[in-house]
Scaffold this active site. Sequence first.
Site, PDB file in Angstrom:
ATOM      1  N   SER A 146       0.277  -9.448   6.682  1.00 53.78           N
ATOM      2  CA  SER A 146      -0.918  -8.612   6.747  1.00 53.78           C
ATOM      3  C   SER A 146      -0.719  -7.533   7.802  1.00 53.78           C
ATOM      4  CB  SER A 146      -2.143  -9.467   7.092  1.00 53.78           C
ATOM      5  OG  SER A 146      -3.235  -8.652   7.479  1.00 53.78           O
ATOM      6  N   GLU A 156       0.827  -1.205   0.000  1.00 49.04           N
ATOM      7  CA  GLU A 156       0.000   0.000   0.000  1.00 49.04           C
ATOM      8  C   GLU A 156       0.865   1.260   0.000  1.00 49.04           C
ATOM      9  OE1 GLU A 156      -3.063   2.461   2.835  1.00 49.04           O
ATOM     10  OE2 GLU A 156      -3.071   0.265   3.032  1.00 49.04           O
TER      11      GLU A 156
END
Length: 328
Positions: free
Chosen positions: A237, A140
């Site tokens: 994650s 991201e």
Amino acid sequence: MNAENAASSDKPLLKVLLCSPRGFCAGVVRAIDSVEQALKRYGAPVYVRHEIVHNRYVVESLKAKGAIFVEELDEIPETNAPVIFSAHGVPKSIPEESQRRNFFHLDATCPLVTKVHREAEIHHKRGRDILLIGHAGHPEVVGTLGQLPDGAITLVQTVEEAETVTPRDSNNLAYVTQTTLSLDDTAEIVATLKRRFPNIIAPHKEDICYATTNRQEAVKRVAPTVDALVVVGAPNSSNSRRLQEVAEREGCRYSVLVQRAADIDWSKFEGIKTLGVTAGASAPEVLVEEILDSFAARYKLDVQTVSGADESGMFFPLPRQLRDTAAA
């Protein structure tokens, strides 16, 4: 008393506090559905750049249906098959390269990540220096940095870096954040930046996504009351790792991030009376059930749900090219 009842009565009692909300968020559902609907509409193969979401179970399930995962576009041969970008977002160079190679690409970037991209672009157009609060190397963050020319965005990872960062113009400064950060850590960094740069411009709405916020708040309620807490999720994650950190910060004696029941070190759970269970935003509920089944084989469970925010109304539409397929 039959053998099954006798075995059950021999098990120690374990109170399980099941965090809610947990598991899939709307952005993850949209990303996974994008791959599944593309397979349904166009057939296999469907290429996916990077893991569509950070969960090995999900990725392997989609591979079995015909998805092919790659890290870079140069791994994809000349093809008419769809090429899907993951929920984490990509630098602008990726769709540009896709167009050069005449790929039919579908963007499964979470809309809340796209919101951060747009904020950064607006700040840049208005001549502001931009600070990005996030973790180096996370997809991201790589995607957000890649929305603008090199040097337009400076990454700030810690309070220490917030204390030392030196923008070109401290009076013309804005910040954005990665969507999956720790609420508390980010608040400390933001407070430091605001103290040093009183005129810094904040996002109109908090960049940390609703799912990250809600899952962390649920863990904050449960962690101080249990002997141990299990976070179901992948080690890569970000939002799952933050849940484990939140549990530790809130005083939980032992918290652990596991992908599957096979990863559990049972020696760490000896003698516990209470257990918290949650799941990161990219972890499917079937894995939570697998974890609970494994504890049920060793304990007599008293499962109680600790409910927080209601996410039942959250929904993000599929990429435009797939909407008629999903409706059908």
